[in-house]
Design a protein around this motif. Structure first.
Motif, PDB file in Angstrom:
ATOM      1  N   LEU A 183       8.701  14.629  -1.860  1.00 12.77           N
ATOM      2  CA  LEU A 183       8.969  13.380  -2.184  1.00 12.77           C
ATOM      3  C   LEU A 183       9.843  12.752  -1.203  1.00 12.77           C
ATOM      4  CD1 LEU A 183       8.399  13.059  -6.044  1.00 12.77           C
ATOM      5  CD2 LEU A 183       6.729  12.701  -4.404  1.00 12.77           C
ATOM      6  N   ASP A 184       9.868  11.791  -0.886  1.00 11.84           N
ATOM      7  CA  ASP A 184      10.882  11.335   0.053  1.00 11.84           C
ATOM      8  C   ASP A 184      12.213  11.028  -0.834  1.00 11.84           C
ATOM      9  OD1 ASP A 184       9.130  10.688   1.934  1.00 11.84           O
ATOM     10  OD2 ASP A 184       8.707   8.543   1.399  1.00 11.84           O
TER      11      ASP A 184
ATOM     12  N   THR B 273      11.921   8.397  -3.399  1.00 15.08           N
ATOM     13  CA  THR B 273      10.940   8.316  -4.274  1.00 15.08           C
ATOM     14  C   THR B 273      11.092   9.198  -5.448  1.00 15.08           C
ATOM     15  OG1 THR B 273       9.224   8.412  -2.601  1.00 15.08           O
ATOM     16  CG2 THR B 273       8.539   9.234  -4.503  1.00 15.08           C
TER      17      THR B 273
ATOM     18  N   TYR C 271       0.140   7.643  -7.740  1.00 16.79           N
ATOM     19  CA  TYR C 271       1.328   6.883  -7.583  1.00 16.79           C
ATOM     20  C   TYR C 271       1.474   5.509  -8.233  1.00 16.79           C
ATOM     21  CZ  TYR C 271       2.355  10.625  -3.844  1.00 16.79           C
ATOM     22  OH  TYR C 271       2.391  11.867  -3.235  1.00 16.79           O
TER      23      TYR C 271
ATOM     24  N   HIS D 297       4.724  10.423   4.496  1.00 14.39           N
ATOM     25  CA  HIS D 297       5.012   8.846   3.992  1.00 14.39           C
ATOM     26  C   HIS D 297       3.738   8.218   3.692  1.00 14.39           C
ATOM     27  CE1 HIS D 297       9.066   9.837   4.846  1.00 14.39           C
ATOM     28  NE2 HIS D 297       8.983   9.334   6.117  1.00 14.39           N
ATOM     29  N   GLN D 298       2.694   9.044   3.310  1.00 16.78           N
ATOM     30  CA  GLN D 298       1.285   8.319   3.160  1.00 16.78           C
ATOM     31  C   GLN D 298       1.274   6.873   2.386  1.00 16.78           C
ATOM     32  OE1 GLN D 298      -1.937  10.829   2.691  1.00 16.78           O
ATOM     33  NE2 GLN D 298      -3.539   9.488   2.815  1.00 16.78           N
ATOM     34  N   VAL D 299       1.740   6.958   1.232  1.00 14.65           N
ATOM     35  CA  VAL D 299       1.776   5.818   0.526  1.00 14.65           C
ATOM     36  C   VAL D 299       2.464   4.364   1.160  1.00 14.65           C
ATOM     37  CG1 VAL D 299       2.367   4.707  -1.926  1.00 14.65           C
ATOM     38  CG2 VAL D 299       1.580   7.101  -1.617  1.00 14.65           C
ATOM     39  N   LYS D 300       3.571   4.900   1.607  1.00 16.78           N
ATOM     40  CA  LYS D 300       4.311   3.902   2.141  1.00 16.78           C
ATOM     41  C   LYS D 300       3.796   3.272   3.615  1.00 16.78           C
ATOM     42  CE  LYS D 300       9.012   5.398   0.497  1.00 16.78           C
ATOM     43  NZ  LYS D 300       9.922   6.354   0.813  1.00 16.78           N
TER      44      LYS D 300
ATOM     45  N   LEU E 299       8.898   3.619  -5.438  1.00 13.79           N
ATOM     46  CA  LEU E 299       7.571   4.556  -5.435  1.00 13.79           C
ATOM     47  C   LEU E 299       7.920   5.762  -6.316  1.00 13.79           C
ATOM     48  CD1 LEU E 299       4.852   5.331  -4.224  1.00 13.79           C
ATOM     49  CD2 LEU E 299       6.017   6.410  -2.495  1.00 13.79           C
TER      50      LEU E 299
HETATM   51  N1  URA Z   1       3.949   8.693   0.085  1.00 12.71           N
HETATM   52  C1  URA Z   1       5.345   8.516   0.583  1.00 12.71           C
HETATM   53  O1  URA Z   1       5.132   7.457   1.198  1.00 12.71           O
HETATM   54  N2  URA Z   1       6.394   8.886  -0.184  1.00 12.71           N
HETATM   55  C2  URA Z   1       6.333   9.821  -0.967  1.00 12.71           C
HETATM   56  O2  URA Z   1       7.452  10.271  -1.055  1.00 12.71           O
HETATM   57  C3  URA Z   1       5.229  10.408  -1.389  1.00 12.71           C
HETATM   58  C4  URA Z   1       4.029   9.742  -0.819  1.00 12.71           C
END
Ligand code: URA
Length: 235
Positions: A99-100, A103, A130, A187-190, A203
């Motif tokens: 996790l970042d 995050t 998430y 960084h998939q979610v971001k 997040l």
């Molecule tokens: N996606 C993100 O951008 N950051 C995370 O820490 C996990 C998933």
């Protein structure tokens, strides 16, 4: 297994520190002081420096990672997720995935390499859920885009993902969403949220496969996995 390795594996010191301790008479095996580091230990009881020591080959912890710590085993400047588990016995624990630093949320910490490999395998598609707060308004058309597989600047578009709008405030131009991914790219979610013009401001990972953060847990809390959770993860 040798007594010095047994104690070293259980975090009682470096190999040379425990050898030294054993020679000084700090180890008791089946009720008798044992000064030979090479003694073979199988089923005997071991006490070291007055504390009973039982052997654990594999450890599994669910950590509620707080913001501000890095998902690494060591770092020269920053606290790591392993620093948050003072009860750990093994020295070979690592976080399963990352996790970042900013995050929060669920992170599995183990030394079970086989399990980690299978959970991170792109073929396995382990669900990760998430919660995020974002700038801008997330709209139903975004939900559709995510469902189809969003292009977000990589060669391959994302796998179909479930985007749920929890709240969208037109006055403040902010939204709250829940996103379920079946893969784990950098960084998939971001990056996906930025690709629709809604940068992430907060997040948190809520779950990974069958593991879910307990409602009672706070950032920085951790607990060992239950036997049932370990079985479900391996299933
Ligand atoms: N996606 C993100 O951008 N950051 C995370 O820490 C996990 C998933």
């Amino acid at each position: 297994m040798r007594l010095d390795k047994f104690l070293c594996d259980m975090g009682k010191g470096t190999r040379s520190q425990v050898k030294d301790g054993i020679r000084k008479g700090h180890a008791v095996v089946d009720g008798v002081v044992c000064r030979r580091p090479e003694t073979q230990i199988a089923k005997q009881t071991v006490i070291y420096e007055g504390q009973p020591v039982s052997y654990t080959a594999l450890e599994y912890y669910l950590l509620y990672k707080p913001a501000g710590v890095v998902s690494a085993t060591e770092d020269k400047r920053e606290p790591t997720v392993l620093d948050l588990i003072p009860d750990k016995k093994r020295k070979d624990l690592f976080p399963v995935g990352r996790l970042d630093k900013d995050t929060e949320g669920l992170l599995l910490i183990t030394n079970d390499g086989q399990l980690a490999h299978s959970l991170l395998s792109p073929k396995k598609h382990v669900d990760k859920v998430y919660y995020a707060r974002v700038e801008g308004l997330v709209k139903p058309e975004h939900v559709e885009l995510f469902q189809k597989g969003l292009a977000f600047g990589e060669e391959a578009p994302a796998l179909p993902a479930r985007l749920e709008i929890l709240q969208a405030s037109p006055q403040e131009e902010v939204s709250e969403i829940r996103l379920t991914l079946h893969e784990g790219r950098f960084h998939q979610v971001k990056r996906m949220m930025a690709a629709i013009g809604c940068p992430v401001t907060y997040l948190k990972r809520l779950s990974m496969g069958p593991l879910t953060l307990d409602a009672s847990m706070k950032p920085g809390d951790y607990r060992p996995l239950t036997k049932a959770e370990i079985e479900r993860l391996k299933g």
